[in-house]
Scaffold this motif. Structure first.
Motif, mmCIF file in Angstrom:
data_model
loop_
_atom_site.group_PDB
_atom_site.id
_atom_site.type_symbol
_atom_site.label_atom_id
_atom_site.label_comp_id
_atom_site.label_asym_id
_atom_site.label_seq_id
_atom_site.Cartn_x
_atom_site.Cartn_y
_atom_site.Cartn_z
ATOM 1 N N ASP A 68 0.837 -1.346 -0.030
ATOM 2 C CA ASP A 68 -0.170 0.022 0.017
ATOM 3 C C ASP A 68 0.878 1.252 -0.202
ATOM 4 O O ASP A 68 0.462 2.289 0.766
ATOM 5 N N LEU A 69 1.804 1.337 -0.646
ATOM 6 C CA LEU A 69 2.848 2.356 -0.704
ATOM 7 C C LEU A 69 2.444 3.640 -1.621
ATOM 8 O O LEU A 69 1.832 3.397 -2.824
ATOM 9 N N SER A 70 1.982 4.638 -0.785
ATOM 10 C CA SER A 70 1.626 5.911 -1.721
ATOM 11 C C SER A 70 2.869 7.053 -1.375
ATOM 12 O O SER A 70 3.383 6.952 -0.608
ATOM 13 N N LYS A 71 2.748 7.975 -2.422
ATOM 14 C CA LYS A 71 3.669 9.206 -2.500
ATOM 15 C C LYS A 71 2.758 10.209 -2.984
ATOM 16 O O LYS A 71 2.408 10.095 -4.292
ATOM 17 N N ARG A 72 2.465 11.486 -2.186
ATOM 18 C CA ARG A 72 1.909 12.419 -2.784
ATOM 19 C C ARG A 72 2.696 13.649 -2.655
ATOM 20 O O ARG A 72 3.626 13.870 -1.898
ATOM 21 N N PHE A 73 2.621 14.480 -3.781
ATOM 22 C CA PHE A 73 3.393 15.867 -3.670
ATOM 23 C C PHE A 73 2.221 16.969 -3.941
ATOM 24 O O PHE A 73 1.562 17.005 -4.639
ATOM 25 N N GLY A 74 1.930 17.397 -2.645
ATOM 26 C CA GLY A 74 0.702 18.226 -2.567
ATOM 27 C C GLY A 74 -0.669 17.499 -2.992
ATOM 28 O O GLY A 74 -0.905 16.364 -2.604
ATOM 29 N N ASP A 75 -1.307 18.046 -4.075
ATOM 30 C CA ASP A 75 -2.398 17.169 -4.783
ATOM 31 C C ASP A 75 -1.894 16.190 -5.525
ATOM 32 O O ASP A 75 -2.970 15.311 -6.093
ATOM 33 N N PHE A 76 -0.861 16.284 -6.171
ATOM 34 C CA PHE A 76 -0.453 15.342 -6.982
ATOM 35 C C PHE A 76 0.067 13.749 -6.352
ATOM 36 O O PHE A 76 0.847 13.801 -5.586
ATOM 37 N N THR A 77 -0.624 13.007 -6.980
ATOM 38 C CA THR A 77 -0.306 11.481 -6.498
ATOM 39 C C THR A 77 0.727 10.828 -7.396
ATOM 40 O O THR A 77 0.266 10.472 -8.647
ATOM 41 N N ALA A 78 1.832 10.738 -6.936
ATOM 42 C CA ALA A 78 3.031 10.134 -7.801
ATOM 43 C C ALA A 78 2.907 8.415 -7.669
ATOM 44 O O ALA A 78 3.439 7.807 -8.773
ATOM 45 N N LEU A 79 2.382 7.951 -6.497
ATOM 46 C CA LEU A 79 2.493 6.568 -6.306
ATOM 47 C C LEU A 79 1.201 6.400 -5.657
ATOM 48 O O LEU A 79 0.857 6.875 -4.593
ATOM 49 N N GLY A 80 0.354 5.588 -6.159
ATOM 50 C CA GLY A 80 -1.132 5.141 -5.602
ATOM 51 C C GLY A 80 -1.108 3.845 -5.165
ATOM 52 O O GLY A 80 -1.149 2.820 -5.879
ATOM 53 N N ASN A 81 -1.213 3.348 -3.504
ATOM 54 C CA ASN A 81 -1.323 2.177 -3.072
ATOM 55 C C ASN A 81 -0.578 1.117 -3.884
ATOM 56 O O ASN A 81 -1.407 0.135 -4.488
ATOM 57 N N VAL A 122 7.602 -4.946 -14.123
ATOM 58 C CA VAL A 122 6.433 -4.355 -13.382
ATOM 59 C C VAL A 122 6.109 -3.219 -14.406
ATOM 60 O O VAL A 122 6.870 -2.332 -14.463
ATOM 61 N N VAL A 123 4.990 -3.256 -15.056
ATOM 62 C CA VAL A 123 4.616 -2.057 -15.996
ATOM 63 C C VAL A 123 3.790 -1.132 -15.135
ATOM 64 O O VAL A 123 2.868 -1.563 -14.521
ATOM 65 N N MET A 124 4.299 0.083 -15.222
ATOM 66 C CA MET A 124 3.614 1.340 -14.396
ATOM 67 C C MET A 124 3.079 2.463 -15.382
ATOM 68 O O MET A 124 3.683 2.704 -16.175
ATOM 69 N N ASN A 125 2.195 2.998 -14.949
ATOM 70 C CA ASN A 125 1.415 4.030 -15.504
ATOM 71 C C ASN A 125 0.666 4.995 -14.610
ATOM 72 O O ASN A 125 0.069 4.227 -13.966
ATOM 73 N N HIS A 126 0.934 6.220 -14.638
ATOM 74 C CA HIS A 126 0.235 7.190 -13.746
ATOM 75 C C HIS A 126 0.212 6.858 -12.328
ATOM 76 O O HIS A 126 -0.696 6.686 -11.725
ATOM 77 N N GLY A 127 1.462 6.103 -11.870
ATOM 78 C CA GLY A 127 1.652 5.853 -10.442
ATOM 79 C C GLY A 127 1.011 4.637 -10.005
ATOM 80 O O GLY A 127 0.821 4.372 -8.744
ATOM 81 N N ALA A 128 0.691 4.018 -10.932
ATOM 82 C CA ALA A 128 -0.044 2.771 -10.461
ATOM 83 C C ALA A 128 0.625 1.437 -11.395
ATOM 84 O O ALA A 128 1.142 1.703 -12.560
ATOM 85 N N ILE A 129 0.537 0.187 -10.724
ATOM 86 C CA ILE A 129 0.818 -0.920 -11.500
ATOM 87 C C ILE A 129 -0.062 -1.231 -12.672
ATOM 88 O O ILE A 129 -1.096 -1.488 -12.294
ATOM 89 N N GLU A 130 0.245 -1.552 -13.869
ATOM 90 C CA GLU A 130 -0.503 -1.881 -14.934
ATOM 91 C C GLU A 130 -0.567 -3.381 -14.877
ATOM 92 O O GLU A 130 -1.628 -4.284 -15.178
ATOM 93 N N GLN A 131 0.605 -4.123 -14.949
ATOM 94 C CA GLN A 131 0.544 -5.342 -14.907
ATOM 95 C C GLN A 131 1.860 -5.867 -14.464
ATOM 96 O O GLN A 131 3.041 -5.155 -14.455
ATOM 97 N N VAL A 132 1.958 -7.322 -13.912
ATOM 98 C CA VAL A 132 3.247 -7.797 -13.292
ATOM 99 C C VAL A 132 3.327 -9.141 -14.103
ATOM 100 O O VAL A 132 2.187 -9.926 -13.906
ATOM 101 N N GLY A 133 4.242 -9.536 -14.422
ATOM 102 C CA GLY A 133 4.465 -10.697 -15.345
ATOM 103 C C GLY A 133 6.159 -10.936 -15.619
ATOM 104 O O GLY A 133 6.607 -10.058 -15.854
ATOM 105 N N SER A 134 6.074 -12.162 -16.406
ATOM 106 C CA SER A 134 7.474 -12.462 -17.198
ATOM 107 C C SER A 134 7.499 -11.769 -18.440
ATOM 108 O O SER A 134 6.381 -11.362 -18.773
#
Lengths: 356, 553
Positions: free
Chosen positions: A9-22, A206-218
């Motif tokens: 559940d890792l999150s990182k916020r800069f003010g209103d901007f969510t760089a990493l969401g859960n 680990v494919v990421m987009n907009h601070g969230a994980i899209e997919q994890v796999g080989s």
């Protein structure tokens, strides 16, 4: 799978901007994991949170069972290589590599032996007395790697380590880093925006987009079965045809109907995007009753070297176009040229459907 | 967030630095502000002092005079400096280094020097007095001419930087598009130097309005703000009114500073690391024009310096022009004799050593401490404040703060230490900026790497960061040394009889009418500063090259 690194559940916020969401993620001991995504997707933020360089706003990180969430970087166990290498310019290669060893109060002879061993390991046995400015980019990168490995960390973090190098050196270092990682068995996380790099090097991506994980796999899973349209588009090339789900296993694109794998999550009538990779478009030896046959006209033919990328206008479907990879043999055998008309098939098991 | 030992040490250091800056910058200014609201006996009187200031035409007139002089000087210096800087960067000059070197000379002199030279040339017994017709050099004209000399190098340096950072590709693009030379100048050159021009104008304006030495020597009955402060405090012992004039003087300087910072912030976006440096190619007509132009300006600078030197060597101007070293026996003119010069050396060395250490370590702490945003903000503000504060205002604040009987730091008053502290505080901003710029240019991840290798951050500071920044550290030390040698304004309120500085002694000697001896002392200061600067350049070229072999590829 027992996890060496456990992110919850890792999150990182800069003010209103969510760089990493859960973000939640498990990495096994000895694994080589790539964080892949476009710039600004949060992959470097996640890496820096794992290192403790830019602490998260909330969530926990456990490394080898130990909760490191609130620890400063100096109390965590990792080695890191930056895109800029961050080599100390006023110290020799030997002093750079031995930098972390000296402060551990080891005997001088032991340090010297370890540095020699590391320089041999990264293939720079004779460069110890040089300064970083006298080395090429690729050599500097190896020194940075040796320095990060010197203290035998449990976790190796690589932040876009190859992106400052030219293409040829990059290719060679990919293999070297991967081989080194396999030999040492060190758990490794590499951040990259280069999908080819991720596909060739990683055990898992680990494919990421907009601070969230899209997919994890080989790499195979990611390439063959992209979970979302974003992954499909970002990793490799992909055709997207906009249409409507006409039946659970049929998509209508303009006036054409295409068979597709059974869609359970999508209701009939929803707008969807039908996708297929350019290399999966079939041309040769089509059986008479082949599924998803379409008549096309070649409108562009781009020579890419080993093959040609053809743009195909789909007959009877307005301005729908397809991109397909044709081998040089195929072009010669079938006499394909701009304006050629031919039939192609989209094998239903290679077709994927995403909600629009 | 967990804190490591590194974090704790750095935060503690930052708190100490914030406290120090508060003590040497913040509180003295606060004391000055408070003083303006008190009467002679320390009772609170509200705005009464300000009301009496603005309702006394003689005082208010000084403010207008200050603005007038500053505006006219700026209007002259900036265009001249622009052409000179343009010649240095965009034309092919013979002996370019010589022209650049000559343009810097005024920096090594106390501002008194051009005033004295003008007195020799155009004063009541001046060589060229006839050229002035009936008018006198004492007053507006004299101040403006001397200010132009004094401010010229500052404007030139800023404009050389602005013009040198031009991107050659823009000029090639304009050429390829067939733009005329004039159009290229107005669409590429001028916009590129726009921020430099604004910055130069603001810097010159502030220098003129806050300078004390020139107006003191050649102002005659033409009163300006800086001399009014001096007169109120030293002449009439009216500290409250001195504080009010100081605040009036602070306002335009602070305003100019704020505008400059806003402009600078915009400039950053203009520079890209990919720019291709512009290297001028020979072009006969243009080069001849600029060589002649620069020669005239350089000759002017040398004439003023030469006049001061010659004047200092002459027996009795203008009646006995035979040469003598008599004017250099300072004991004949001032009780301190040569001691004031050695005081200056000690003070300058002290300021250079202590100031450089505090400024560099302080900038490093402020750049590299993780988190702790509020304290870093306070440090940043206090480090920038001195730039906006005229020296004479800061010096006045020091009297009020350190001389207060209930201040435990009272023991510092009238010591060499307070002169050093005051000088460090007065010139803090430039040193802090130089250090910050140097630190921003090195890889930001050194501290991350050393944390991952479990090496304490101060070890990396000593082994890597400081050695890499050695050239910047030397720059700061030399800057402090030269300014400590030449400054008059801030320290004129703070010296005691045994800690009098050369620059102050020159003012005192000049007050007694011994112009030649004052000039002699100024010349000694110029020579000292110039020698130190030359040693610096030589060290930069030869010593650093050997020490820093790692810079070579």
């Amino acid at each position: 799978m027992t996890s060496y690194l456990e992110v919850r559940d890792l999150s990182k916020r800069f003010g209103d901007f969510t760089a990493l969401g859960n973000i939640s993620l498990d990495i096994a001991e000895g694994e080589f994991v790539c964080f892949l995504g476009p710039s600004g997707c949060g992959k470097t933020t996640l890496l820096r949170a794992i290192a403790g360089l830019d602490p998260q706003s909330s969530g926990t990180i456990r490394q080898k069972g130990r909760d490191v969430s609130a620890l400063p970087p100096a109390q965590r166990d990792f080695g890191i290589v930056f895109q800029s290498y961050a080599l100390f310019p006023n110290l020799t290669v030997t002093d750079n590599v031995g930098y972390g060893l000296v402060s551990r109060r080891q005997a001088r002879g032991a340090i010297g032996a370890r540095v020699t061993e590391l320089l041999a390991l990264v293939g720079l046995p004779d460069s110890g007395s040089k300064y970083p400015a006298q080395l090429s980019g690729g050599q500097q990168q190896r020194v940075a790697l040796a320095r990060a490995l010197a203290t035998s960390p449990g976790l190796l973090l690589l932040d876009e380590p190859l992106s400052a190098l030219d293409a040829r050196v990059r290719l060679r270092l990919r293999h070297e880093i991967k081989a080194l990682q396999r030999t040492l068995g060190v758990t490794t996380i590499m951040v990259t925006h280069d999908q080819e790099e991720a596909l060739t090097m990683a055990d898992r991506i680990v494919v990421m987009n907009h601070g969230a994980i899209e997919q994890v796999g080989s790499p195979q899973d990611i390439y063959r079965g992209p979970a979302t349209a974003f992954v499909a588009d970002f990793v490799g090339s992909m055709n997207f045809l906009d249409g409507t789900l006409e039946a659970p296993d049929r998509v209508k694109v303009a006036s054409l109907a295409f068979a597709c794998p059974l869609q359970e999550g999508l209701a009939v009538g929803t707008k969807v995007r039908l996708s297929i990779r350019p290399e999966d478009v079939r041309v040769r030896d089509l059986p008479a009753d082949v599924a998803n046959r379409v008549a096309v006209e070649v409108t562009e033919l781009d020579f890419v070297g080993a093959f040609c990328r053809a743009t195909l206008g789909v007959g009877g479907a307005g301005d729908v176009t397809l991109v397909a990879d044709f081998s040089s043999n195929l072009i010669r055998d079938l006499g394909v040229a701009i304006g050629s008309r031919l039939d192609v098939a989209l094998p239903p098991d290679r077709v994927r459907v995403y909600a629009a | 967030m967990g804190l490591s030992r590194d974090d704790l040490v750095m935060r503690a250091g930052l708190v100490v630095l914030a406290g120090l800056l508060l003590l040497i910058v913040g509180l003295p200014l606060w004391a000055l502000l408070a003083k303006g609201f008190e009467d002679g006996d320390g009772r609170y009187v509200g705005l009464a002092n300000y009301v009496s200031y603005f309702s006394t035409p003689a005082m208010f007139n000084s403010a207008l005079n200050s603005f007038h002089v500053a505006a006219v000087s700026t209007a002259i210096v900036v265009p001249v400096a622009f052409l000179y800087a343009y010649a240095l960067t965009r034309a092919v000059l013979p002996a370019r280094w010589l022209f650049q070197g000559i343009s810097l000379i005024p920096i090594f002199a106390p501002s008194l020097l051009p005033g004295l030279a003008l007195v020799y040339l155009f004063g009541n017994q001046g060589f060229f007095k006839v050229l002035l017709g009936g008018s006198s050099i004492y007053g507006f004209d004299g101040i403006v001419i001397a200010q132009v000399f004094y401010c010229f190098p500052h404007a030139t340096m800023i404009l050389v930087t602005a013009l040198a950072t031009a991107d050659a590709r823009l000029y090639e693009a304009a050429d390829a598009l067939g733009a005329s030379k004039l159009r290229v100048f107005f669409t590429v050159t001028l916009p590129g130097a726009k921020y430099g021009l604004i910055s130069a104008a603001l810097v010159v304006f502030t220098l003129v309005i806050t300078d004390f030495g020139i107006a003191k020597v050649i102002g005659g009955n033409f009163n300006v703000l800086a001399t009014d402060v001096y007169k109120q405090v030293i002449g009439q012992q009216n500290f409250s009114m001195g504080a009010v004039v100081g605040m009036v003087l602070l306002a335009p300087a602070a305003l100019a500073f704020v505008i400059d910072r806003m402009v600078q912030r915009k400039q950053v976006a203009l520079l890209t690391s990919r720019a291709v440096p512009l290297i001028p190619r020979p072009k006969a007509g243009r080069d001849l024009f600029f060589t002649v132009f620069c020669s005239i300006i350089a000759a002017g600078i040398l004439a003023i310096l030469g006049m001061a030197i010659w004047g200092s060597l002459i027996k009795y101007w203008p009646y006995n022009l035979s040469l003598t070293l008599g004017n250099y026996y300072f004991a004949n003119f001032d009780a301190n004799g040569w001691d004031s010069y050695f005081n200056s050396l000690r003070m300058a060395a002290g300021a250079a050593i202590v100031g450089t250490a505090v400024m560099f370590v302080g900038a490093w702490l402020n750049e590299k401490t993780r988190g702790f945003g509020i304290v870093r903000g306070v440090v940043q503000l206090l480090a920038f404040l001195p730039m906006a504060v005229p020296g004479i205002v800061l010096g006045l604040g020091y009297i009020f703060f350190f001389n207060a009987p209930d201040n435990p730091l009272n023991f510092l008053y009238a010591t060499m230490a307070i002169l050093v502290i005051n000088t460090v505080a007065h010139f803090y901003t430039v040193g802090h900026l130089t250090a910050t710029t140097a630190l921003k240019q090195i890889d930001p991840e050194f501290e991350s790497v050393s944390a991952s290798l479990k090496v304490p951050v101060w070890k990396t500071f000593g082994r890597v960061t400081a050695p890499i920044c050695l050239p910047a550290i030397l720059d700061i030390a030399i800057y402090l040394f030269v300014n400590a040698m030449t400054t008059v304004s801030s320290v004129i309120f703070l010296y005691a009889s045994d800690t009098k500085l050369a620059s102050v002694a020159a003012v005192n000697i000049e007050e007694t009418g011994a112009t030649a001896a004052a000039a002699a002392l100024c010349v000694v200061i110029v020579i000292t500063s110039a020698i130190v600067k030359t040693l610096h350049l030589l060290a930069d070229r030869f010593l650093l090259g050997r020490l820093q072999a790692w810079r070579r590829r």
